[in-house]
Design a protein around this motif. Structure first.
Motif, mmCIF file in Angstrom:
data_model
loop_
_atom_site.group_PDB
_atom_site.id
_atom_site.type_symbol
_atom_site.label_atom_id
_atom_site.label_comp_id
_atom_site.label_asym_id
_atom_site.label_seq_id
_atom_site.Cartn_x
_atom_site.Cartn_y
_atom_site.Cartn_z
ATOM 1 N N THR A 31 4.472 100.552 16.792
ATOM 2 C CA THR A 31 4.892 99.295 16.162
ATOM 3 C C THR A 31 6.170 99.499 15.362
ATOM 4 N N LEU A 32 6.218 100.579 14.597
ATOM 5 C CA LEU A 32 7.404 100.884 13.786
ATOM 6 C C LEU A 32 8.630 101.039 14.670
ATOM 7 N N ALA A 33 8.483 101.783 15.760
ATOM 8 C CA ALA A 33 9.619 101.996 16.669
ATOM 9 C C ALA A 33 10.076 100.688 17.290
ATOM 10 N N GLY A 34 9.127 99.837 17.689
ATOM 11 C CA GLY A 34 9.476 98.580 18.337
ATOM 12 C C GLY A 34 10.175 97.591 17.428
ATOM 13 N N LEU A 35 9.888 97.648 16.133
ATOM 14 C CA LEU A 35 10.482 96.697 15.202
ATOM 15 C C LEU A 35 11.936 97.008 14.879
ATOM 16 N N ALA A 36 12.386 98.208 15.179
ATOM 17 C CA ALA A 36 13.771 98.565 14.854
ATOM 18 C C ALA A 36 14.757 97.629 15.541
ATOM 19 N N ALA A 37 14.491 97.300 16.802
ATOM 20 C CA ALA A 37 15.396 96.394 17.524
ATOM 21 C C ALA A 37 15.411 95.010 16.889
ATOM 22 N N ASP A 38 14.253 94.546 16.413
ATOM 23 C CA ASP A 38 14.197 93.229 15.770
ATOM 24 C C ASP A 38 14.978 93.221 14.460
ATOM 25 N N VAL A 39 14.909 94.311 13.716
ATOM 26 C CA VAL A 39 15.661 94.384 12.464
ATOM 27 C C VAL A 39 17.158 94.400 12.757
ATOM 28 N N ARG A 40 17.564 95.175 13.746
ATOM 29 C CA ARG A 40 18.996 95.227 14.092
ATOM 30 C C ARG A 40 19.512 93.862 14.538
ATOM 31 N N ALA A 41 18.656 93.107 15.219
ATOM 32 C CA ALA A 41 19.046 91.775 15.691
ATOM 33 C C ALA A 41 18.882 90.708 14.619
ATOM 34 N N ASP A 42 18.409 91.108 13.440
ATOM 35 C CA ASP A 42 18.216 90.190 12.305
ATOM 36 C C ASP A 42 17.258 89.053 12.668
ATOM 37 N N ARG A 43 16.187 89.388 13.390
ATOM 38 C CA ARG A 43 15.201 88.372 13.748
ATOM 39 C C ARG A 43 14.342 88.023 12.538
ATOM 40 N N PRO A 44 13.851 86.791 12.483
ATOM 41 C CA PRO A 44 13.075 86.354 11.315
ATOM 42 C C PRO A 44 11.865 87.241 11.063
ATOM 43 N N ASP A 45 11.677 87.609 9.809
ATOM 44 C CA ASP A 45 10.509 88.355 9.338
ATOM 45 C C ASP A 45 10.452 89.794 9.835
ATOM 46 N N ALA A 46 11.481 90.258 10.558
ATOM 47 C CA ALA A 46 11.427 91.609 11.115
ATOM 48 C C ALA A 46 11.415 92.672 10.019
ATOM 49 N N VAL A 47 12.261 92.492 9.000
ATOM 50 C CA VAL A 47 12.309 93.476 7.913
ATOM 51 C C VAL A 47 10.963 93.539 7.206
ATOM 52 N N THR A 127 22.040 89.682 -0.220
ATOM 53 C CA THR A 127 21.578 89.961 1.134
ATOM 54 C C THR A 127 22.675 90.602 1.961
ATOM 55 N N VAL A 128 23.889 90.096 1.827
ATOM 56 C CA VAL A 128 25.019 90.667 2.570
ATOM 57 C C VAL A 128 25.218 92.126 2.193
ATOM 58 N N ARG A 129 25.071 92.442 0.911
ATOM 59 C CA ARG A 129 25.247 93.828 0.466
ATOM 60 C C ARG A 129 24.087 94.720 0.896
ATOM 61 N N ALA A 130 22.889 94.150 1.073
ATOM 62 C CA ALA A 130 21.713 94.961 1.381
ATOM 63 C C ALA A 130 21.600 95.308 2.861
ATOM 64 N N ARG A 131 22.087 94.440 3.743
ATOM 65 C CA ARG A 131 21.881 94.663 5.169
ATOM 66 C C ARG A 131 22.487 95.967 5.675
ATOM 67 N N PRO A 132 23.703 96.358 5.284
ATOM 68 C CA PRO A 132 24.231 97.638 5.777
ATOM 69 C C PRO A 132 23.329 98.825 5.429
ATOM 70 N N GLU A 133 22.672 98.794 4.279
ATOM 71 C CA GLU A 133 21.775 99.892 3.903
ATOM 72 C C GLU A 133 20.593 99.970 4.859
ATOM 73 N N ALA A 134 20.045 98.817 5.217
ATOM 74 C CA ALA A 134 18.918 98.796 6.151
ATOM 75 C C ALA A 134 19.331 99.329 7.522
ATOM 76 N N LEU A 135 20.494 98.902 8.010
ATOM 77 C CA LEU A 135 20.944 99.351 9.315
ATOM 78 C C LEU A 135 21.267 100.843 9.311
ATOM 79 N N ALA A 136 21.829 101.333 8.218
ATOM 80 C CA ALA A 136 22.140 102.755 8.129
ATOM 81 C C ALA A 136 20.867 103.603 8.193
ATOM 82 N N ALA A 137 19.785 103.096 7.597
ATOM 83 C CA ALA A 137 18.519 103.831 7.623
ATOM 84 C C ALA A 137 17.963 103.940 9.040
ATOM 85 N N LEU A 138 18.235 102.935 9.879
ATOM 86 C CA LEU A 138 17.736 102.963 11.252
ATOM 87 C C LEU A 138 18.654 103.731 12.195
ATOM 88 N N ASP A 139 19.935 103.719 11.916
ATOM 89 C CA ASP A 139 20.900 104.312 12.838
ATOM 90 C C ASP A 139 21.209 105.773 12.546
#
Length: 323
Positions: A31-47, A127-139
């Motif tokens: 589940t954790l692995a599958g949600l990474a794509a949703d977070v990168r795509a900024d899908r609702p509730d993915a984070v 939110t704009v400032r926080a998103r790069p941190e989330a993406l960096a953690a996944l990438d």
């Protein structure tokens, strides 16, 4: 007198605790692995869903540490770091939704439209400032390493001898230990000084309730009553914590936007009242959640794809960390 061989005892009915926990960790890792794509795509509730999965895995590793024959400290630290990196955007979203909903109910003389607009501007900037941190953690390299370590733990588990017993009694005893831990946190809150100390103690109780709830979840439907009670307690304490955080946010907004300071003060009073209402409900909700867990019914099914099992380790043995 001839020696009579003692026939072996009956095989355990249903899966063992080790089998259930190994399968549970594998499913949550997928589940954790599958949600990474949703977070990168900024899908609702993915984070939000990814953070919940991090907490679910971390709580499982912490609550069942006495049964897992491996040091999971590195894994729980990595899961905590990932949830924190994902957290800033989600926390802003939750508080912004709460405060803008309250601001829309302000009387006209408080300028509700202007206050809502100011809050939305504040939330958008954070939110704009926080998103790069989330993406960096996944990438970065840490996330693939975390997934690999979790899959290694689930696919080649080294559980202790106690985990080889039938699942439900073992899981229920662990849930009861976590439940008592919640009670100790609530007792500490009751003994704390009013104000910030109570809020901090109740926040610790909320985290303990969350761990207890997630400790029951591997038992599936057999633990439904227990997990429902812990979720209701967690939700109440979460609403209290949201009100506490909202108060801090409003103090900052009033300092940065003095033109609307009066409106922020009205909202602040409302959040204090909301926190008090949650505290008043706490004894009743805890009475329901504090019932001794009795996990009854069929044990959860273990997928046949859960992976091969390695021989159990001797009692008291510990393995090196997989992470």
């Amino acid at each position: 007198m001839p020696h009579t061989a003692v026939p072996p005892g009956p095989a355990p009915s249903g899966p063992t605790a080790a089998e259930v926990l190994g399968a549970w960790i594998a499913v949550q890792t997928d589940t954790l692995a599958g949600l990474a794509a949703d977070v990168r795509a900024d899908r609702p509730d993915a984070v939000h869903r990814m953070r919940v999965t991090c907490r679910r895995l971390r709580s499982t590793l912490q609550a069942y540490r006495p049964l897992i024959g491996a040091d999971t400290t590195a894994l729980t630290s990595a899961l905590r770091a990932l949830a924190a990196a994902l957290g800033a955007a989600r926390d802003t979203e939750v508080i912004a939704e709460r405060l803008t909903a309250a601001a829309r109910t302000l009387p006209p003389e408080c300028g509700p439209r202007e206050v809502v607009a100011a809050m939305e501007h504040w939330a958008a900037g954070r939110t704009v400032r926080a998103r790069p941190e989330a993406l960096a953690a996944l990438d970065g390299p840490a996330f693939p390493a975390l997934l690999a370590a979790l899959r290694s733990l689930a696919g080649q588990p080294r559980f202790t001898a106690r985990a080889e017993r039938p699942a439900l009694p073992v899981l229920a005893r662990t849930a009861r230990r976590q439940q008592r831990r919640v009670g100790r946190r609530l007792d500490a809150a009751g003994a704390a000084e009013p104000g910030e100390a109570v809020a901090a103690a109740l926040h610790e109780a909320r985290k303990a309730a969350k761990r207890a709830r997630y400790a029951g979840e591997p038992a599936g439907a057999a633990a439904e009553r227990f997990t429902r009670g812990m979720k209701e307690l967690q939700d109440l304490l979460g609403a209290h914590q949201d009100a506490v955080v909202a108060c801090g946010t409003l103090r900052g907004l009033a300092a940065d936007d003095p033109a609307h300071a009066f409106a922020y003060g009205v909202l602040y009073r409302g959040q204090l009242d909301a926190a008090a209402r949650e505290r008043a409900r706490l004894p009743e909700v805890w009475r329901e959640a504090d019932r001794k867990p009795r996990f009854r019914g069929p044990a959860p099914a273990v997928p046949v794809t859960a992976g091969p099992r390695t021989p159990r380790r001797p009692r008291g043995g510990r393995a090196a960390s997989p992470g």
